[in-house]
Structure formats: structure tokens, C-alpha cells
Design an enzyme around this catalytic site. Structure first.
Site, mmCIF file in Angstrom:
data_model
loop_
_atom_site.group_PDB
_atom_site.id
_atom_site.type_symbol
_atom_site.label_atom_id
_atom_site.label_comp_id
_atom_site.label_asym_id
_atom_site.label_seq_id
_atom_site.Cartn_x
_atom_site.Cartn_y
_atom_site.Cartn_z
ATOM 1 N N ASP A 1 0.962 -1.096 -0.126
ATOM 2 C CA ASP A 1 -0.057 -0.165 0.200
ATOM 3 C C ASP A 1 0.866 1.304 -0.129
ATOM 4 O O ASP A 1 1.913 1.090 0.353
ATOM 5 C CB ASP A 1 -0.756 0.090 1.161
ATOM 6 N N SER A 2 0.184 2.319 -0.097
ATOM 7 C CA SER A 2 1.004 3.528 -0.002
ATOM 8 C C SER A 2 1.927 3.853 1.337
ATOM 9 O O SER A 2 2.457 4.513 1.592
ATOM 10 C CB SER A 2 0.171 4.844 -0.410
ATOM 11 N N THR B 1 -6.167 3.306 -4.687
ATOM 12 C CA THR B 1 -5.602 4.140 -5.809
ATOM 13 C C THR B 1 -4.646 3.370 -6.550
ATOM 14 O O THR B 1 -4.693 3.555 -7.824
ATOM 15 C CB THR B 1 -4.972 5.123 -4.846
ATOM 16 N N CYS C 1 -10.995 3.353 0.463
ATOM 17 C CA CYS C 1 -9.382 3.624 0.510
ATOM 18 C C CYS C 1 -9.149 2.635 1.849
ATOM 19 O O CYS C 1 -9.944 2.843 3.255
ATOM 20 C CB CYS C 1 -9.304 5.127 1.142
ATOM 21 N N THR C 2 -8.035 1.982 1.745
ATOM 22 C CA THR C 2 -7.552 1.039 2.919
ATOM 23 C C THR C 2 -7.176 1.762 4.276
ATOM 24 O O THR C 2 -7.148 1.012 5.194
ATOM 25 C CB THR C 2 -6.572 0.266 2.287
ATOM 26 N N HIS C 3 -6.882 2.852 4.194
ATOM 27 C CA HIS C 3 -6.650 3.693 5.395
ATOM 28 C C HIS C 3 -7.676 3.713 6.281
ATOM 29 O O HIS C 3 -7.500 3.911 7.541
ATOM 30 C CB HIS C 3 -5.783 4.978 5.090
ATOM 31 N N CYS D 1 -4.531 -1.404 -1.814
ATOM 32 C CA CYS D 1 -4.654 0.130 -2.019
ATOM 33 C C CYS D 1 -5.649 0.345 -3.372
ATOM 34 O O CYS D 1 -5.078 -0.048 -4.544
ATOM 35 C CB CYS D 1 -3.256 0.971 -2.366
ATOM 36 N N GLU E 1 -1.668 7.872 8.669
ATOM 37 C CA GLU E 1 -0.072 7.647 8.539
ATOM 38 C C GLU E 1 0.367 8.036 10.009
ATOM 39 O O GLU E 1 1.416 7.513 10.290
ATOM 40 C CB GLU E 1 0.422 8.575 7.581
ATOM 41 N N TYR F 1 -0.473 8.499 -2.006
ATOM 42 C CA TYR F 1 -0.694 8.465 -3.391
ATOM 43 C C TYR F 1 -1.859 9.024 -3.983
ATOM 44 O O TYR F 1 -1.887 9.426 -5.213
ATOM 45 C CB TYR F 1 -0.828 6.880 -3.856
ATOM 46 N N GLY F 2 -2.934 9.288 -3.292
ATOM 47 C CA GLY F 2 -4.090 9.922 -3.893
ATOM 48 C C GLY F 2 -4.032 11.102 -4.633
ATOM 49 O O GLY F 2 -5.031 11.306 -5.637
#
Ligand code: DGL
Length: 282
Positions: free
Chosen positions: A12-13, A77, A185-187, A75, A153, A44-45
């Protein structure tokens, strides 16, 4: 290394893909897992398609060099903009993410669904196609969420600034009558407790981590890499049942393109246990 012992690569990012990794681990307890957080380049978005594609290819090279037998692009994105290039370059099972527009359109009672995702995902041709295919059953309202990935993050999952950002993003969706929110979004699954507090119990929240883990099990089976897959969970297909209890508990190895200490500090909270983090290099 024997074929059956090859690891699965997940990336992922940043830390968001850990929300997918937990489903992969739950369904495949015997597999060895490699996880790459591209934290030096998150988010990344708002990056260009070319940049994200180049990062996805570089990370996939890194994982394939460590003998990964399958890749999970954890991810939305990177999946939206780079999965075609990955599939063209690498001949192994590659599973990606996409926002759960279809299940949301099927589940909504108000006929309005809200999709929280990055601009990169929402502006992509793949997302437009998804809405074209499944959006006729419901009104789909999209909400880019600048700044939210950065909060995750930093491990700020419920502080005042994160709360304010999230409140601002969901307000227009709720005002429009959305009763189902898609975490595109995986976050964002890490923000689910806060989101639940903000929207109450009546609004459904849908994420795709479990569906992606199931798809991975299917792809491993098709690719005949299933000798070491050990799905768990009680809803196994006959293919999945054949491999239950085949191996002892698998291992996880973590890598970051950012400061390894930053990911090490977040792992106990986001992954559930501490682990050393290797450096990916930039
Ligand atoms: N976690 C990612 C996703 O699912 C990427 C977010 C970002 O880096 O902007 O879209």
C-alpha cells in the site's frame, strides 16, 4: 525455497493496507506474508498516474525478488491506476481493491450511497466504470478526503483534527440521505470506530478487506499455489476446506520506504503486535 513456502506480497502507499493484511492473515493463517508500506511517498491519492504506476512496479519488483507467489495491491488508488501495468509485467496472481459500490447499491434502503476515497480513485476510469455498472440501483455520491490518509499515517485515529476532517467529509453525504458509506481507501477502516461514533448505528459502513482476502484464496487455488493455503473462518468452500490445517502459523515481514521506526511505532496499534521493519529504500 519449496514452491509451497513462497510468501504472499502485499503493499500500500503506507499503513492502510494493514487493514487488508489482517483479513488475509485471518483467512490464511499458514501463509508467510511480506508487507510493504510506501510511506515515503504517501499519500498516493494526489499523485500523478505515472508516479503511482512507477511506484507500484518498483514495489512489485521488490516483492517478486523475494519470491512472492502472489501480490495483493492493498490500495484502491494503486489498483485503480496501476493494476493493468502490474498484470502486464508480472505473470502471477495479482489481486486488487475496488470500492464496494456494488454491495452498497444492493444494501441501501434510502437509495443513496456515499463513497469516501482519494481523488486518485474517484477520478479514475476504473471507478467511472464501476459506477456505470452498478450505480443505476442507487444514487452514488463521491467524497474525496484530502488530509485523512496523512492522519492515519501519523497514527491519529481519533484526535480533534481527524474528527473535524471526517465530520466535514461525511456531512454532505448524510445531508443527501446516504444510509450506506463505502470505505474506498484502505486507510479508512482504521477510522471506523470514530466514523461509527459520528454516524450512529443506522448507517452501514462497508469495507472490502475480507472480500479481497477471499478473492486471494480463490486465485491461489486456481494457480495451484494452494498446497499451503490454510483458510480459516468457518465459511470455507470445499477447495478451501481441503487445505485447512495444512501448515503451522505463517510469518509476517514488514518493510517501509519511509523511516522504519515510524512503522514500528504504529504496528502494535494497527497490526496488533510489534515487529521489526526493514528498509525498502526510496
Ligand atoms: N490506502 C490507499 C487507498 O486505498 C491510498 C491512499 C493514499 O495514499 O492516498 O487508496
Amino acid at each position: 525455497m519449496a514452491r509451497g513456502e513462497r510468501p504472499i506480497g502485499v503493499f500500500d502507499s503506507g499503513v492502510g493496507g494493514l487493514s487488508v493484511l489482517r483479513h488475509v492473515r485471518a483467512m490464511l493463517p499458514g501463509e508467510d506474508l511480506l508487507y510493504v508500506a510506501d510511506s515515503a511517498h504517501a499519500p498516493y491519492g494526489d499523485k500523478s498516474v505515472q508516479f503511482i504506476e512507477a511506484r507500484a512496479l518498483a514495489i512489485a519488483e521488490f516483492l517478486v525478488a523475494r519470491d512472492a507467489k502472489a501480490l495483493v495491491v492493498a490500495c484502491n488508488t494503486a489498483t485503480a491506476v496501476a493494476i493493468a501495468a502490474l498484470r502486464q509485467r508480472f505473470d502471477l496472481p495479482i489481486v486488487g481493491m475496488e470500492p464496494a459500490v456494488k454491495p452498497a447499491a444492493e444494501a441501501t434502503r434510502s437509495g443513496v450511497i456515499g463513497v469516501l476515497a482519494t481523488s486518485g480513485t474517484l477520478d479514475s476510469g476504473k471507478f467511472a466504470e464501476l459506477v456505470r455498472r452498478f450505480g443505476s440501483q442507487a444514487r452514488v455520491i463521491v467524497q474525496p478526503c484530502p488530509g485523512l490518509v496523512e492522519q492515519v499515517e501519523q497514527g491519529d485515529l481519533a484526535g480533534p483534527f481527524t474528527r473535524r476532517l471526517l465530520e466535514g467529509f461525511i456531512a454532505p453525504l448524510l445531508e443527501a440521505g446516504a444510509d450506506t458509506l463505502v470505505l474506498g481507501c484502505t486507510h479508512f477502516p482504521f477510522l471506523e470506530p470514530l466514523l461509527r461514533e459520528l454516524v450512529g448505528k443506522e448507517v452501514a459502513i462497508i469495507e472490502t478487506g475480507a472480500a479481497v482476502a477471499r478473492q486471494l484464496v480463490r486465485r491461489l487455488g486456481e494457480a495451484d499455489f494452494s498446497s499451503d493455503t490454510t483458510p480459516a473462518g468457518g465459511h470455507e468452500s470445499s477447495l478451501e476446506r481441503r487445505f485447512l490445517f495444512a501448515r503451522p502459523q505463517g510469518t509476517e515481514r514488514f518493510f517501509s520506504s519511509g523511516a522504519p521506526g515510524q512503522l514500528e511505532a504504529l504496528l502494535p496499534r494497527l497490526w496488533g503486535s510489534a515487529a521489526a521493519v526493514g528498509s525498502l529504500g526510496r
